[in-house]
Design an enzyme around this catalytic site. Structure first.
Site, PDB file in Angstrom:
ATOM      1  N   LYS A 139      54.834  33.438   3.930  1.00  0.00           N
ATOM      2  CA  LYS A 139      53.291  32.927   4.207  1.00  0.00           C
ATOM      3  C   LYS A 139      52.431  34.216   4.390  1.00  0.00           C
ATOM      4  O   LYS A 139      51.180  33.917   4.045  1.00  0.00           O
ATOM      5  CB  LYS A 139      53.364  32.371   5.677  1.00  0.00           C
TER       6      LYS A 139
ATOM      7  N   GLY B 142      56.548  38.002  11.764  1.00  0.00           N
ATOM      8  CA  GLY B 142      56.664  39.153  10.986  1.00  0.00           C
ATOM      9  C   GLY B 142      55.924  38.746   9.639  1.00  0.00           C
ATOM     10  O   GLY B 142      56.903  38.165   8.787  1.00  0.00           O
TER      11      GLY B 142
ATOM     12  N   ALA C 234      61.449  41.168   9.142  1.00  0.00           N
ATOM     13  CA  ALA C 234      60.646  41.964   9.171  1.00  0.00           C
ATOM     14  C   ALA C 234      60.370  42.687  10.573  1.00  0.00           C
ATOM     15  O   ALA C 234      59.662  43.612  10.432  1.00  0.00           O
ATOM     16  CB  ALA C 234      59.269  41.324   8.747  1.00  0.00           C
TER      17      ALA C 234
ATOM     18  N   GLY D 270      64.752  43.427  11.584  1.00  0.00           N
ATOM     19  CA  GLY D 270      65.629  44.141  10.589  1.00  0.00           C
ATOM     20  C   GLY D 270      67.066  43.543  10.585  1.00  0.00           C
ATOM     21  O   GLY D 270      67.761  43.843   9.847  1.00  0.00           O
TER      22      GLY D 270
ATOM     23  N   ARG E 154      69.177  38.416   6.815  1.00  0.00           N
ATOM     24  CA  ARG E 154      68.849  36.930   7.066  1.00  0.00           C
ATOM     25  C   ARG E 154      70.090  36.116   6.382  1.00  0.00           C
ATOM     26  O   ARG E 154      70.712  36.610   5.423  1.00  0.00           O
ATOM     27  CB  ARG E 154      67.709  36.566   6.395  1.00  0.00           C
TER      28      ARG E 154
ATOM     29  N   LEU F 164      60.509  33.037  -6.713  1.00  0.00           N
ATOM     30  CA  LEU F 164      61.230  32.491  -7.897  1.00  0.00           C
ATOM     31  C   LEU F 164      62.097  33.597  -8.377  1.00  0.00           C
ATOM     32  O   LEU F 164      63.076  33.347  -9.213  1.00  0.00           O
ATOM     33  CB  LEU F 164      60.412  31.854  -8.592  1.00  0.00           C
TER      34      LEU F 164
HETATM   35  P1  IMP Z   1      62.152  33.443  19.669  1.00  0.00           P
HETATM   36  O1  IMP Z   1      61.039  32.904  18.765  1.00  0.00           O
HETATM   37  O2  IMP Z   1      62.084  34.977  19.854  1.00  0.00           O
HETATM   38  O3  IMP Z   1      62.376  32.611  20.765  1.00  0.00           O
HETATM   39  O4  IMP Z   1      63.554  33.287  18.680  1.00  0.00           O
HETATM   40  C1  IMP Z   1      63.968  31.547  18.365  1.00  0.00           C
HETATM   41  C2  IMP Z   1      64.660  31.751  17.212  1.00  0.00           C
HETATM   42  O5  IMP Z   1      63.397  31.822  16.213  1.00  0.00           O
HETATM   43  C3  IMP Z   1      65.730  32.665  16.697  1.00  0.00           C
HETATM   44  O6  IMP Z   1      66.455  32.089  15.829  1.00  0.00           O
HETATM   45  C4  IMP Z   1      64.452  33.619  15.900  1.00  0.00           C
HETATM   46  O7  IMP Z   1      65.439  34.224  14.923  1.00  0.00           O
HETATM   47  C5  IMP Z   1      63.834  32.665  15.085  1.00  0.00           C
HETATM   48  N1  IMP Z   1      62.424  33.143  14.608  1.00  0.00           N
HETATM   49  C6  IMP Z   1      61.281  33.556  15.516  1.00  0.00           C
HETATM   50  N2  IMP Z   1      60.462  34.088  14.866  1.00  0.00           N
HETATM   51  C7  IMP Z   1      60.812  34.047  13.346  1.00  0.00           C
HETATM   52  C8  IMP Z   1      60.271  34.219  12.417  1.00  0.00           C
HETATM   53  O8  IMP Z   1      58.850  35.013  12.091  1.00  0.00           O
HETATM   54  N3  IMP Z   1      60.806  34.140  11.154  1.00  0.00           N
HETATM   55  C9  IMP Z   1      62.242  33.674  11.240  1.00  0.00           C
HETATM   56  N4  IMP Z   1      62.796  33.368  12.292  1.00  0.00           N
HETATM   57  C10 IMP Z   1      62.186  33.439  13.588  1.00  0.00           C
END
Ligand code: IMP
Length: 434
Positions: free
Chosen positions: A16, A40, A299, A302, A305, A332
């Site tokens: 995004k 991030g 991001a 670290g 994923r 893509l």
């Molecule tokens: P929190 O937002 O720190 O409470 O995390 C809750 C869940 O959301 C966890 O699984 C995080 O890895 C995920 N998460 C939070 N922010 C992001 C993001 O910007 N990208 C991907 N996953 C996220």
């Protein structure tokens, strides 16, 4: 006049940041409506990489106002650090950035509460980003949180802060967490930070609605992704805010009647960070390839994923709850070398096939994805900027996703840079951005 929401159609990290940065030049204001520095957003300008956590990605466009809306939770130290880092890179954002006086403030003890609740016996560990996001939203919903406006009323702030700190002290004692926390120092530091941000704080709902009334255009930037939304995501493996399109209204104070379109951003495959169900996860060699080619590491944290294949039922569900007008498919080019590309077209659950998203994480864990396999194109799509120039098999792959999800693919990102993007001519995406 069109005010548009851009948000993630999967579990976050859909790209995004680049999309918002790219589209921002067509808008006057970019507004964040939820989340905090758990997000991030990575943006490349030439060979320079910027990771924005709290500040909307549109800030990198001169003349664009960036708004942190009331639905965002703000760690003041993180915000000031981000502003300093941008300044060091040549972007002084003080002229462009505005912060809602109704946004809630994250304090260092929110991280402690999070640690405590993640580690508790019998509790499902969510694998959060450990930024104190959830506990801050808990205080907001519990009606004991502290908002930016409170920071500028010294007496009220001290009273609110001391009560909140006392709560956390009691909690820490109850759960036998013996981390030293200097509550008085945190209060003092917060007062100093507050003085620094004060010139940027205002009633951003008034600012946004006033700008719209004057014919200015607003881009609403979602953080995280639909499947991490606290209501519509894979609860409890979600974040604590409303990442879906509805959150854009509650998180900024701009009514739904003033918003004219929703752009979903989705990878050409799918990833997830943290714990929780993930039907199309590929933890073998294919997952490693996607992670390597897509540089799929968080991001913010670290963390590697988790990677997997495009999930049509999931996209159909996120299209329904957000009302996507059009999709931007990112990364893509990460699929360029694959001989075949599996796409999950249905789920099999308890012997029956379905395209519905189950409500519980247990049911989603139990689904078996049903795949159809498409041929790969085995050549580079990197940097292609017109749909017609894509290899035939890449076009066929995108048309397949479009047909199965029922949502137009109006744009495709073929690399991290601004110009490595296709906006399809004649698409709804093109019309929304016109
Ligand atoms: P929190 O937002 O720190 O409470 O995390 C809750 C869940 O959301 C966890 O699984 C995080 O890895 C995920 N998460 C939070 N922010 C992001 C993001 O910007 N990208 C991907 N996953 C996220």
């Amino acid at each position: 006049m069109s005010n548009v929401i851009v948000l993630g159609a999967q579990w976050g990290d859909e790209g995004k940041g680049k999309v918002v940065d790219l589209l921002a030049e067509r808008f006057d204001i970019v507004a964040r409506y939820q989340g905090g520095h758990n997000a991030g957003h990575t943006v490349f300008i030439g060979d320079r990489k910027f990771v924005l956590k709290l500040i909307p990605s549109g800030v990198l466009r001169p003349g664009v106002t960036a708004v942190i809306g009331n639905g965002v939770v703000i760690d003041l130290a993180a915000l000031l650090q981000e502003m300093d880092a941008l300044k060091a890179a040549g972007f002084d954002v003080t002229g462009q950035l505005r912060i809602s006086n109704r946004a809630h403030v994250i304090f260092p003890f929110h991280r402690l509460v999070e640690k405590m609740s993640e580690a508790r016996e019998n509790r499902i560990p969510i694998g959060t980003t450990q930024r104190g996001i959830g506990p801050c939203y808990e205080d907001k919903t519990g009606r004991r949180g502290i908002r930016v406006a409170d920071l500028f009323d010294p007496e009220a702030f001290r009273a609110l802060y001391d009560t909140l700190a006392e709560d956390k002290r009691t909690l820490a004692e109850t759960f036998k967490l013996h981390e030293p926390i200097d509550y008085a120092q945190i209060r003092h530091q917060t007062e100093q930070y507050a003085a620094q941000i004060r010139p940027l704080v205002c009633d951003t709902a008034k600012l946004l609605n006033g700008a719209i009334a004057q014919g200015k255009r607003v881009l609403f930037e979602g953080a995280q992704g639909t499947m991490l939304d606290v209501d519509h995501g894979t609860y409890p493996f979600v974040t604590s805010s409303s990442a879906t399109a509805g959150g854009a209204s509650t998180g900024t104070g701009v009514p739904p009647t003033k918003i004219s379109g929703v752009i979903g951003v989705s990878k050409a495959y799918i990833t997830r960070v943290g714990s929780g169900p993930f039907p199309t996860e590929s933890d073998g060699a294919a997952g490693d390839l996607l992670r390597r080619e897509g540089n799929e590491f968080g991001a913010v944290t670290g963390r590697p994923r988790r990677c997997g294949w495009f999930d049509v039922p999931l996209l159909g569900y996120t299209a329904m709850v957000n009302g996507f007008d059009t999709l931007m498919i990112t990364k893509l080019d990460v699929l360029d070398q694959l001989e075949e590309i599996p796409v999950c077209v249905r789920y099999r659950l308890s012997g029956a096939e379905t395209c519905e998203m189950p409500a519980t994480y247990r049911a989603l864990e139990a689904v078996e994805p049903v795949y159809e396999t498409l041929p790969g194109w085995r050549c580079s799509t990197r940097g292609i900027d017109r749909f017609e120039k894509l290899p035939d098999r890449a076009k066929a792959y995108l048309r397949f996703l479009e047909e199965r999800t029922g949502v137009e693919i109006g744009g495709v990102s073929t690399g991290p840079e601004r110009n490595e993007t296709i906006i399809r001519s004649g698409s709804r995406m093109e019309r929304l951005l016109a």
